[in-house]
Design an enzyme around this catalytic site. Structure first.
Site, PDB file in Angstrom:
ATOM      1  N   HIS A 147      35.265  46.832  40.446  1.00  0.00           N
ATOM      2  CA  HIS A 147      34.194  47.053  39.459  1.00  0.00           C
ATOM      3  C   HIS A 147      34.306  46.128  38.245  1.00  0.00           C
ATOM      4  O   HIS A 147      33.411  46.135  37.400  1.00  0.00           O
ATOM      5  CB  HIS A 147      34.211  48.516  38.998  1.00  0.00           C
ATOM      6  CG  HIS A 147      34.005  49.486  40.122  1.00  0.00           C
ATOM      7  ND1 HIS A 147      32.756  49.806  40.620  1.00  0.00           N
ATOM      8  CD2 HIS A 147      34.886  50.188  40.870  1.00  0.00           C
ATOM      9  CE1 HIS A 147      32.888  50.675  41.622  1.00  0.00           C
ATOM     10  NE2 HIS A 147      34.179  50.917  41.790  1.00  0.00           N
TER      11      HIS A 147
ATOM     12  N   MET B 239      34.336  52.565  48.933  1.00  0.00           N
ATOM     13  CA  MET B 239      34.956  53.249  47.791  1.00  0.00           C
ATOM     14  C   MET B 239      36.069  54.171  48.308  1.00  0.00           C
ATOM     15  O   MET B 239      35.819  55.077  49.099  1.00  0.00           O
ATOM     16  CB  MET B 239      33.874  54.054  47.053  1.00  0.00           C
ATOM     17  CG  MET B 239      34.394  54.998  46.005  1.00  0.00           C
ATOM     18  SD  MET B 239      34.996  54.140  44.527  1.00  0.00           S
ATOM     19  CE  MET B 239      35.999  55.448  43.804  1.00  0.00           C
TER      20      MET B 239
ATOM     21  N   CYS C 247      40.742  50.423  39.766  1.00  0.00           N
ATOM     22  CA  CYS C 247      39.287  50.273  39.807  1.00  0.00           C
ATOM     23  C   CYS C 247      38.806  48.859  39.492  1.00  0.00           C
ATOM     24  O   CYS C 247      37.766  48.419  39.986  1.00  0.00           O
ATOM     25  CB  CYS C 247      38.613  51.232  38.825  1.00  0.00           C
ATOM     26  SG  CYS C 247      39.376  52.863  38.743  1.00  0.00           S
TER      27      CYS C 247
ATOM     28  N   HIS D 235      34.164  36.494  47.879  1.00  0.00           N
ATOM     29  CA  HIS D 235      35.357  37.354  47.955  1.00  0.00           C
ATOM     30  C   HIS D 235      36.449  36.675  48.784  1.00  0.00           C
ATOM     31  O   HIS D 235      37.165  35.846  48.285  1.00  0.00           O
ATOM     32  CB  HIS D 235      34.960  38.727  48.503  1.00  0.00           C
ATOM     33  CG  HIS D 235      36.018  39.759  48.341  1.00  0.00           C
ATOM     34  ND1 HIS D 235      36.287  40.357  47.139  1.00  0.00           N
ATOM     35  CD2 HIS D 235      36.904  40.278  49.215  1.00  0.00           C
ATOM     36  CE1 HIS D 235      37.295  41.214  47.276  1.00  0.00           C
ATOM     37  NE2 HIS D 235      37.687  41.174  48.535  1.00  0.00           N
TER      38      HIS D 235
ATOM     39  N   HIS E 115      33.805  41.437  55.424  1.00  0.00           N
ATOM     40  CA  HIS E 115      35.166  41.315  54.879  1.00  0.00           C
ATOM     41  C   HIS E 115      36.035  40.654  55.942  1.00  0.00           C
ATOM     42  O   HIS E 115      36.603  41.331  56.806  1.00  0.00           O
ATOM     43  CB  HIS E 115      35.708  42.695  54.490  1.00  0.00           C
ATOM     44  CG  HIS E 115      36.922  42.600  53.615  1.00  0.00           C
ATOM     45  ND1 HIS E 115      38.157  42.216  54.096  1.00  0.00           N
ATOM     46  CD2 HIS E 115      37.099  42.819  52.281  1.00  0.00           C
ATOM     47  CE1 HIS E 115      39.035  42.224  53.094  1.00  0.00           C
ATOM     48  NE2 HIS E 115      38.412  42.574  51.986  1.00  0.00           N
TER      49      HIS E 115
HETATM   50 FE1  DHE Z   1      42.469  42.204  49.042  1.00  0.00          FE
HETATM   51  C1  DHE Z   1      42.798  39.111  50.518  1.00  0.00           C
HETATM   52  C2  DHE Z   1      40.579  40.825  46.565  1.00  0.00           C
HETATM   53  C3  DHE Z   1      41.642  45.353  47.976  1.00  0.00           C
HETATM   54  C4  DHE Z   1      44.870  43.517  51.047  1.00  0.00           C
HETATM   55  N1  DHE Z   1      41.786  40.325  48.650  1.00  0.00           N
HETATM   56  C5  DHE Z   1      42.032  39.175  49.375  1.00  0.00           C
HETATM   57  C6  DHE Z   1      41.386  38.057  48.737  1.00  0.00           C
HETATM   58  C7  DHE Z   1      40.759  38.550  47.608  1.00  0.00           C
HETATM   59  C8  DHE Z   1      41.014  39.968  47.567  1.00  0.00           C
HETATM   60  C9  DHE Z   1      39.963  37.764  46.600  1.00  0.00           C
HETATM   61  C10 DHE Z   1      41.406  36.619  49.218  1.00  0.00           C
HETATM   62  C11 DHE Z   1      42.616  35.893  48.678  1.00  0.00           C
HETATM   63  C12 DHE Z   1      42.712  34.457  49.184  1.00  0.00           C
HETATM   64  O1  DHE Z   1      42.491  34.218  50.381  1.00  0.00           O
HETATM   65  O2  DHE Z   1      43.025  33.557  48.402  1.00  0.00           O
HETATM   66  N2  DHE Z   1      41.278  42.969  47.558  1.00  0.00           N
HETATM   67  C13 DHE Z   1      40.613  42.224  46.649  1.00  0.00           C
HETATM   68  C14 DHE Z   1      39.912  43.088  45.719  1.00  0.00           C
HETATM   69  O3  DHE Z   1      39.267  42.714  44.699  1.00  0.00           O
HETATM   70  C15 DHE Z   1      39.971  44.457  46.256  1.00  0.00           C
HETATM   71  C16 DHE Z   1      38.647  44.778  46.934  1.00  0.00           C
HETATM   72  C17 DHE Z   1      40.179  45.557  45.227  1.00  0.00           C
HETATM   73  C18 DHE Z   1      41.420  45.478  44.408  1.00  0.00           C
HETATM   74  O4  DHE Z   1      41.557  46.268  43.474  1.00  0.00           O
HETATM   75  O5  DHE Z   1      42.284  44.638  44.658  1.00  0.00           O
HETATM   76  C19 DHE Z   1      41.064  44.288  47.321  1.00  0.00           C
HETATM   77  N3  DHE Z   1      43.138  44.129  49.468  1.00  0.00           N
HETATM   78  C20 DHE Z   1      42.660  45.254  48.922  1.00  0.00           C
HETATM   79  C21 DHE Z   1      43.366  46.421  49.425  1.00  0.00           C
HETATM   80  O6  DHE Z   1      43.162  47.631  49.099  1.00  0.00           O
HETATM   81  C22 DHE Z   1      44.372  45.942  50.410  1.00  0.00           C
HETATM   82  C23 DHE Z   1      44.060  46.486  51.810  1.00  0.00           C
HETATM   83  C24 DHE Z   1      45.796  46.378  50.069  1.00  0.00           C
HETATM   84  C25 DHE Z   1      46.178  45.997  48.685  1.00  0.00           C
HETATM   85  O7  DHE Z   1      46.876  45.007  48.528  1.00  0.00           O
HETATM   86  O8  DHE Z   1      45.757  46.667  47.765  1.00  0.00           O
HETATM   87  C26 DHE Z   1      44.150  44.432  50.324  1.00  0.00           C
HETATM   88  N4  DHE Z   1      43.606  41.451  50.538  1.00  0.00           N
HETATM   89  C27 DHE Z   1      44.577  42.158  51.192  1.00  0.00           C
HETATM   90  C28 DHE Z   1      45.247  41.262  52.117  1.00  0.00           C
HETATM   91  C29 DHE Z   1      44.629  40.005  51.996  1.00  0.00           C
HETATM   92  C30 DHE Z   1      43.607  40.149  50.973  1.00  0.00           C
HETATM   93  C31 DHE Z   1      46.378  41.671  53.063  1.00  0.00           C
HETATM   94  C32 DHE Z   1      44.982  38.722  52.759  1.00  0.00           C
HETATM   95  C33 DHE Z   1      44.444  38.759  54.163  1.00  0.00           C
HETATM   96  C34 DHE Z   1      44.835  37.548  54.963  1.00  0.00           C
HETATM   97  O9  DHE Z   1      45.110  37.703  56.183  1.00  0.00           O
HETATM   98  O10 DHE Z   1      44.874  36.451  54.423  1.00  0.00           O
END
Ligand code: DHE
Length: 548
Positions: free
Chosen positions: A57, A94, A53, A337, A378
């Site tokens: 959050h 969510m 979470c 983000h 996003h």
């Molecule tokens: Fe991510 C990128 C934060 C949930 C997979 N994610 C990012 C970035 C941030 C972020 C700040 C950019 C990083 C950068 O470029 O330096 N993500 C968050 C969260 O805070 C969030 C919403 C909730 C959490 O608890 O983490 C979250 N993210 C997810 C997922 O549920 C995903 C689908 C699978 C997982 O890992 O949990 C996921 N996020 C990704 C991926 C990227 C990403 C694969 C990079 C994408 C790219 O092509 O560069």
């Protein structure tokens, strides 16, 4: 391949009715006194909250991508309401933790009760602790000076196996597994050093790993754990500093750390807690979101989510003891983000809870524009291409509205379209997390991974780069049967194929679907017992050179 025409209107109305019912129910069952938790329950709930979470959050439950969850907000809702939301999810992103089987009824009840109480204080960290966590497994002088295998390492894909705590290195040509590497818990992203030789990974547990692709087989050569909760990592890319440094962006404690690029030795830690732009409220939990390395200056562009600032962190003096490390702070927008380069000059970052895109000009080091997007944009890193009328454009998907937002991105050559929304491409579902393209493909591919509909979560769409229409959408065969969601698109080095992960449960292997980048025919599946919970995939060449 089939064109989908889902009953989008009905889905939204049903979801709104559900929320309305819950709100009414929430008011009826509001409770005043929080029920007690035992010490063991508190420990378990804190861990689950941290894992599932806190990302949206906040560790202190102040809210960001998701709403605040402090007792003043949760007590009026009550346990059954919170339980129901966590079970079934909401259309704005969510997750349906209960329905997907990630949390059982007892755990949902525990978290609901936990949310009625004041949040516990999460731990801090010191440089001594970070240094203690630092390990170099292969010294720099013992590493190869040229690739030790014949494979095309620049076409390697680093595939995140999220819940396995592993990164798989897969050969882009043969699609064979090269090696499996243990990394941090719930690895979030990989980035590539400028040379492409190293992948850096960052886990939700704050563990950073450095992977050397020249070794046979590729191996983790160094590790460090600068915090307890992190999402971003990047290396230094400015000429003369290639592969020299790495930066880790943390959620908790809210800070960034700078490391030697070849050993991950910790060099600096800087807190990002501070004052919110505009109102000036003190924000103890100002977390680091996306980070990119500038090609114009020896600096990283570091986005601080809850204070609404973008920091330009200059790394050029790190090797000169006693010299200052300049940090330039720009007021941008709250809730920054993820984001990526447009036209290799402008960094576009989503202020997702404000439905806004902030354009930062890396050359002039100023904010070029704020652009209204759809609901909860996003981008991942977004998609770049040249449109015959609008010139160079950049596009993001939106979590909360069924559309892809296309923005003009060339003020020098196409000023009339620059930083305007030139098209909102209609899509069949909400819930997009990622889109991607390659100069060699006529398509932008987009996912709907967070769609509340299982059909949506298993569907991909291909958007024509010229007509700006979703020409074709298809449900990926076999994904729904495995309870999997199709997530994150990545092209191979040549841009002739793209890969999409079927993100399922840990106990069942799934697959990565590989498509022809022109005909959209499925040409292969990466399969095997090791393919469990695949999420992001990163091609070494495309990631190093920011091709997307
Ligand atoms: Fe991510 C990128 C934060 C949930 C997979 N994610 C990012 C970035 C941030 C972020 C700040 C950019 C990083 C950068 O470029 O330096 N993500 C968050 C969260 O805070 C969030 C919403 C909730 C959490 O608890 O983490 C979250 N993210 C997810 C997922 O549920 C995903 C689908 C699978 C997982 O890992 O949990 C996921 N996020 C990704 C991926 C990227 C990403 C694969 C990079 C994408 C790219 O092509 O560069």
């Amino acid at each position: 391949m089939s064109i989908l025409n889902p009953p989008r209107g009905r889905g939204i109305v049903a979801a709104l009715c559900f929320v309305l019912l819950l709100l009414v129910a929430g008011i009826a069952i509001a409770q005043d006194a929080p029920p007690p938790l035992t010490d063991e329950e508190m420990e378990e709930a804190t861990q689950i909250y941290f894992d599932r979470c806190a990302g949206c959050h906040g560790a202190l439950r102040g809210g960001a991508t998701g709403p605040g969850l402090l007792p003043e907000a949760t007590l009026v809702r009550g346990v059954p309401y919170l339980h129901a939301i966590m079970f079934g999810g909401l259309p704005g992103g969510m997750p349906d933790f209960g329905r997907q089987g990630f949390l059982d009824a007892e755990e949902l009840d525990l978290i609901a009760r936990f949310l009625l109480l004041d949040p516990p204080d999460p731990p801090q960290i010191s440089m001594d602790q970070i240094r203690e966590s630092w390990q170099v497994y292969v010294d720099v002088e013992d590493r190869p000076t040229e690739p030790q295998h014949d494979m095309d390492w620049q076409d390697f894909f680093g595939v995140i196996l999220r819940d396995m705590g592993q990164v798989a290195i897969v050969d882009g040509d043969s699609k064979e597994l090269v090696t499996l590497l243990d990394t941090g818990y719930a690895i979030h992203i990989l980035r590539a050093s400028q040379s492409g030789r190293y992948f850096q990974s960052i886990g939700r547990d704050g563990r950073a790993s450095l992977i050397d692709l020249w070794m046979d087989p590729p191996a983790v050569v160094a590790e460090v754990k600068p915090c307890y909760d992190a999402r971003s990592i990047e290396s230094s890319k400015f000429a003369g500093f290639e592969d020299a440094y790495a930066i880790v962006g943390c959620y908790w404690p809210p800070l960034f750390t700078i490391h030697d690029g070849e050993t991950l030795e910790p060099l600096k830690m800087v807190s990002t807690a501070g004052y919110e732009r505009g109102a000036g409220n003190y924000v103890p939990e100002a977390r680091v979101a996306a980070i990119v390395a500038s090609h114009f200056f020896p600096e990283w562009i570091v986005n601080v989510k809850e204070s609404g600032q973008t920091w330009l962190v200059d790394y050029s003096t790190l090797d000169q003891p006693g010299q200052p490390m300049p940090v330039t702070m720009i007021d941008t927008e709250l809730f920054l983000h993820d984001g990526g380069w447009a036209n290799h000059r402008y960094f576009i970052v989503a202020a997702n809870a404000l439905d806004t895109l902030v354009v930062i000009d890396a050359e002039t080091r100023t904010v070029a524009a704020n652009v209204p997007a759809g609901t909860i944009p996003h981008p991942g890193r977004g998609a770049n291409w040249v449109h015959p009328e609008y010139g160079p454009v950049w596009a993001t998907g939106n979590l909360g509205s069924p559309e892809m937002t296309v923005v003009g991105a060339a003020p020098d050559t196409h000023p009339e379209h620059a930083w305007q929304v030139v098209s909102s491409v209609e899509l069949p579902f909400t819930g997009t997390l990622f889109n991607k393209t390659h100069p060699e493909s006529p398509w932008v591919i987009i996912d709907f991974v967070m769609s509340p509909s299982p059909v949506g979560a298993a569907t991909l769409c291909a958007i024509d780069k010229v007509s700006l229409e979703a020409e074709t959408c298809w449900e990926v065969p076999g994904a729904q049967e495995l309870g999997a969601r199709m997530v994150h698109i990545e092209f191979n080095r040549a841009g002739t194929e793209f890969w999409v992960s079927a993100w399922g449960r840990m106990d069942t292997p799934t697959f990565i679907a590989v498509y022809d980048a022109v005909t959209l025919e499925e040409v292969a599946r990466v399969e095997g017992d090791w393919v469990r919970t695949p999420t992001g995939k990163f091609n070494a060449h495309n990631t190093a050179l920011d091709i997307y």
